[in-house]
Design a protein around this motif. Structure first.
Motif, PDB file in Angstrom:
ATOM      1  N   ALA A  97      48.244 117.546  36.697  1.00  0.00           N
ATOM      2  CA  ALA A  97      49.183 117.291  35.606  1.00  0.00           C
ATOM      3  C   ALA A  97      48.749 116.087  34.794  1.00  0.00           C
ATOM      4  O   ALA A  97      48.843 116.066  33.569  1.00  0.00           O
ATOM      5  CB  ALA A  97      50.585 117.061  36.169  1.00  0.00           C
ATOM      6  N   SER A  98      48.242 115.049  35.478  1.00  0.00           N
ATOM      7  CA  SER A  98      47.862 113.831  34.774  1.00  0.00           C
ATOM      8  C   SER A  98      46.627 114.040  33.918  1.00  0.00           C
ATOM      9  O   SER A  98      46.409 113.322  32.953  1.00  0.00           O
ATOM     10  CB  SER A  98      47.616 112.692  35.777  1.00  0.00           C
ATOM     11  OG  SER A  98      46.470 112.955  36.550  1.00  0.00           O
ATOM     12  N   CYS A  99      45.779 114.984  34.269  1.00  0.00           N
ATOM     13  CA  CYS A  99      44.523 115.188  33.542  1.00  0.00           C
ATOM     14  C   CYS A  99      44.604 116.287  32.494  1.00  0.00           C
ATOM     15  O   CYS A  99      43.658 116.480  31.734  1.00  0.00           O
ATOM     16  CB  CYS A  99      43.405 115.534  34.531  1.00  0.00           C
ATOM     17  SG  CYS A  99      43.062 114.249  35.750  1.00  0.00           S
ATOM     18  N   SER A 100      45.708 117.039  32.451  1.00  0.00           N
ATOM     19  CA  SER A 100      45.743 118.278  31.683  1.00  0.00           C
ATOM     20  C   SER A 100      45.489 118.085  30.193  1.00  0.00           C
ATOM     21  O   SER A 100      44.872 118.934  29.558  1.00  0.00           O
ATOM     22  CB  SER A 100      47.107 118.969  31.879  1.00  0.00           C
ATOM     23  OG  SER A 100      48.155 118.107  31.459  1.00  0.00           O
ATOM     24  N   SER A 101      45.926 116.947  29.603  1.00  0.00           N
ATOM     25  CA  SER A 101      45.774 116.757  28.166  1.00  0.00           C
ATOM     26  C   SER A 101      44.559 115.931  27.812  1.00  0.00           C
ATOM     27  O   SER A 101      44.330 115.630  26.649  1.00  0.00           O
ATOM     28  CB  SER A 101      47.031 116.089  27.600  1.00  0.00           C
ATOM     29  OG  SER A 101      47.219 114.830  28.205  1.00  0.00           O
ATOM     30  N   LEU A 102      43.772 115.561  28.802  1.00  0.00           N
ATOM     31  CA  LEU A 102      42.599 114.728  28.560  1.00  0.00           C
ATOM     32  C   LEU A 102      41.339 115.585  28.511  1.00  0.00           C
ATOM     33  O   LEU A 102      41.258 116.627  29.158  1.00  0.00           O
ATOM     34  CB  LEU A 102      42.470 113.669  29.657  1.00  0.00           C
ATOM     35  CG  LEU A 102      43.646 112.699  29.790  1.00  0.00           C
ATOM     36  CD1 LEU A 102      43.401 111.717  30.927  1.00  0.00           C
ATOM     37  CD2 LEU A 102      43.904 111.955  28.487  1.00  0.00           C
ATOM     38  N   PRO A 103      40.328 115.150  27.742  1.00  0.00           N
ATOM     39  CA  PRO A 103      39.097 115.950  27.634  1.00  0.00           C
ATOM     40  C   PRO A 103      38.308 115.945  28.931  1.00  0.00           C
ATOM     41  O   PRO A 103      38.438 115.047  29.762  1.00  0.00           O
ATOM     42  CB  PRO A 103      38.327 115.239  26.522  1.00  0.00           C
ATOM     43  CG  PRO A 103      38.839 113.836  26.530  1.00  0.00           C
ATOM     44  CD  PRO A 103      40.281 113.937  26.908  1.00  0.00           C
ATOM     45  N   GLU A 104      37.476 116.965  29.103  1.00  0.00           N
ATOM     46  CA  GLU A 104      36.581 117.022  30.254  1.00  0.00           C
ATOM     47  C   GLU A 104      35.570 115.875  30.172  1.00  0.00           C
ATOM     48  O   GLU A 104      35.144 115.479  29.084  1.00  0.00           O
ATOM     49  CB  GLU A 104      35.827 118.354  30.275  1.00  0.00           C
ATOM     50  CG  GLU A 104      36.713 119.568  30.532  1.00  0.00           C
ATOM     51  CD  GLU A 104      37.257 119.594  31.948  1.00  0.00           C
ATOM     52  OE1 GLU A 104      36.542 119.130  32.872  1.00  0.00           O
ATOM     53  OE2 GLU A 104      38.394 120.074  32.132  1.00  0.00           O
ATOM     54  N   VAL A 105      35.198 115.366  31.322  1.00  0.00           N
ATOM     55  CA  VAL A 105      34.235 114.263  31.363  1.00  0.00           C
ATOM     56  C   VAL A 105      32.815 114.811  31.279  1.00  0.00           C
ATOM     57  O   VAL A 105      32.439 115.703  32.045  1.00  0.00           O
ATOM     58  CB  VAL A 105      34.413 113.441  32.656  1.00  0.00           C
ATOM     59  CG1 VAL A 105      33.379 112.317  32.711  1.00  0.00           C
ATOM     60  CG2 VAL A 105      35.820 112.877  32.742  1.00  0.00           C
ATOM     61  N   GLU A 106      32.040 114.293  30.337  1.00  0.00           N
ATOM     62  CA  GLU A 106      30.652 114.714  30.161  1.00  0.00           C
ATOM     63  C   GLU A 106      29.717 113.650  30.745  1.00  0.00           C
ATOM     64  O   GLU A 106      29.961 112.452  30.601  1.00  0.00           O
ATOM     65  CB  GLU A 106      30.335 114.886  28.674  1.00  0.00           C
ATOM     66  CG  GLU A 106      31.262 115.850  27.951  1.00  0.00           C
ATOM     67  CD  GLU A 106      31.077 115.779  26.444  1.00  0.00           C
ATOM     68  OE1 GLU A 106      29.941 115.464  26.002  1.00  0.00           O
ATOM     69  OE2 GLU A 106      32.055 116.007  25.720  1.00  0.00           O
ATOM     70  N   ASN A 107      28.645 114.083  31.365  1.00  0.00           N
ATOM     71  CA  ASN A 107      27.644 113.163  31.889  1.00  0.00           C
ATOM     72  C   ASN A 107      26.547 112.976  30.840  1.00  0.00           C
ATOM     73  O   ASN A 107      25.758 113.882  30.588  1.00  0.00           O
ATOM     74  CB  ASN A 107      27.039 113.687  33.189  1.00  0.00           C
ATOM     75  CG  ASN A 107      26.176 112.639  33.876  1.00  0.00           C
ATOM     76  OD1 ASN A 107      25.606 111.764  33.236  1.00  0.00           O
ATOM     77  ND2 ASN A 107      26.083 112.733  35.198  1.00  0.00           N
TER      78      ASN A 107
END
Length: 367
Positions: free
Chosen positions: A12-22
């Motif tokens: 739930a806390s991550c749902s609106s945040l972008p995916e982390v790119e390396n």
């Protein structure tokens, strides 16, 4: 083992945040250079035991936060000091409100807002981990501090404070999620909302003000490696940089015109970079300077060239002569890189004991 409830909270806390790119493959690690720091100011040990955050006031003086974790009562509690252009040190404000549940106040990151008031991360985590940390506001009138009030509350370990485009960005070094102690992040709150009254942050990393979340690399048997988001800064393109204290990973978040995060990249993830503490952008060059408290080093990241480099390092010292003594907070004024020495050792650091002198170092930059 992480429960299903814990998994749902994290999702739930991550749902609106972008995916982390390396994006570490785009960063070039340059050989270290050796720039020698000098003494900037030495602080009176009877009033300051542990200094931390800095910000530049309207008159060009430096305001320095002193959480004074060591000998708190003996040195008269926490304070804000003023360092004028001649490097004279005086008390600027010493009436910060103690938390009613802990009886203490510990100012860490600080920055003046667009309203002219000083905003302060009050870290209560070392006293009480039950969401007691706050964002304080020192109201300034005619250049003088007149009172302090609570602007926001509900943080676990409030750490850095940065203003950008009418919003204050506050890092929270620990979320302490169930079964996941290595989550942390950065919240953004608009000045308009702060002016409507005290903002209360929801627990467990689920608050709508969250703009970046980080997952530190947990090392078995080393609790310190779970320490997450620490310093925060913005470059000249409005991109946000934050480093993790526990594992030294440097990340960058890009926002759209509405201030919403649209990408998050990992720029540096190297086993030799063990810690990212304070972080600041030199607006003249757009270079990002980072302190490494664990290793007694200063790093620089150049966004234009995608290079990362150690520019200063020394072994365990007392800080005499301006040598680095657990550097925690950088500030750039002109060609001066000013560095606060926290000098409060934790396990795994070069710095082994609190000693005298306590003070600030300075490195002359080539521009």
């Amino acid at each position: 083992m992480l429960s299903l409830a814990g998994i749902s909270l994290i999702a739930a806390s991550c749902s609106s945040l972008p995916e982390v790119e390396n994006a570490t493959s785009t960063t070039v690690m340059l050989p270290a250079v050796s720039m020698k720091p000098q003494t900037f100011v030495t602080l009176d040990p009877s009033t300051c035991s542990v200094p931390d955050g800095m910000s530049v006031a309207a008159d060009g003086s430096i305001i320095l936060a002193a959480p004074n974790y060591i000998d708190y009562e003996k040195v008269g509690g926490a304070k804000l000091f003023r360092i004028d252009k001649n490097r004279n040190v005086s008390v600027w404000f010493d009436k910060l409100p103690a938390h009613p549940d802990t009886g203490k106040v510990h100012p860490m990151g600080i920055e003046f807002g667009p309203d002219g008031n000083l905003y302060i991360a009050d870290n209560q985590y070392f006293n009480n981990k039950d969401y007691k940390s706050r964002l304080l506001r020192v109201v300034v009138e005619n250049g003088k501090p007149v009172r302090c009030e609570v602007a926001a509350s509900g943080f676990k370990l409030a750490n850095a404070v940065r203003w950008h485009n009418g919003k204050v960005y506050v890092s929270d070094t620990h979320f302490d999620l169930p079964g996941q102690p290595n989550h942390s992040g950065v919240y953004a709150i608009s000045l308009e909302e702060l002016n409507q009254g005290e903002v209360k942050i929801e627990p467990l990393g689920q608050d709508s003000h969250l703009v970046a979340e980080y997952v530190a690399k947990a090392t078995p048997g080393s609790e310190a490696e779970t320490d997450g988001a620490d310093g925060v800064t913005f470059d000249n393109q409005g991109r946000m940089y934050s480093g993790r204290f526990g594992d030294g990973v440097l990340s960058r978040t890009t926002f759209n015109n509405a201030g919403e995060p649209i990408s998050q990249e990992i720029l540096v993830d190297d086993p030799s970079i063990t810690c990212c503490d304070g972080i600041v952008c030199d607006k003249d060059t757009n270079k990002i300077y980072i302190t490494n408290s664990k290793r007694n080093t200063i790093h620089v990241y150049d966004p234009a060239k995608s290079t990362f480099q150690i520019i200063a390092e020394n072994n365990d010292t007392t800080g005499a002569g301006g040598l680095l003594d657990q550097p925690c907070e950088p500030l750039v004024i002109g060609n001066q890189l000013i560095i606060v020495n926290f000098d409060m050792p934790f396990p795994g650091m070069k710095n082994t004991k609190h000693d005298q002198p306590v003070g600030l170092s300075v490195i002359k930059l080539d521009k």
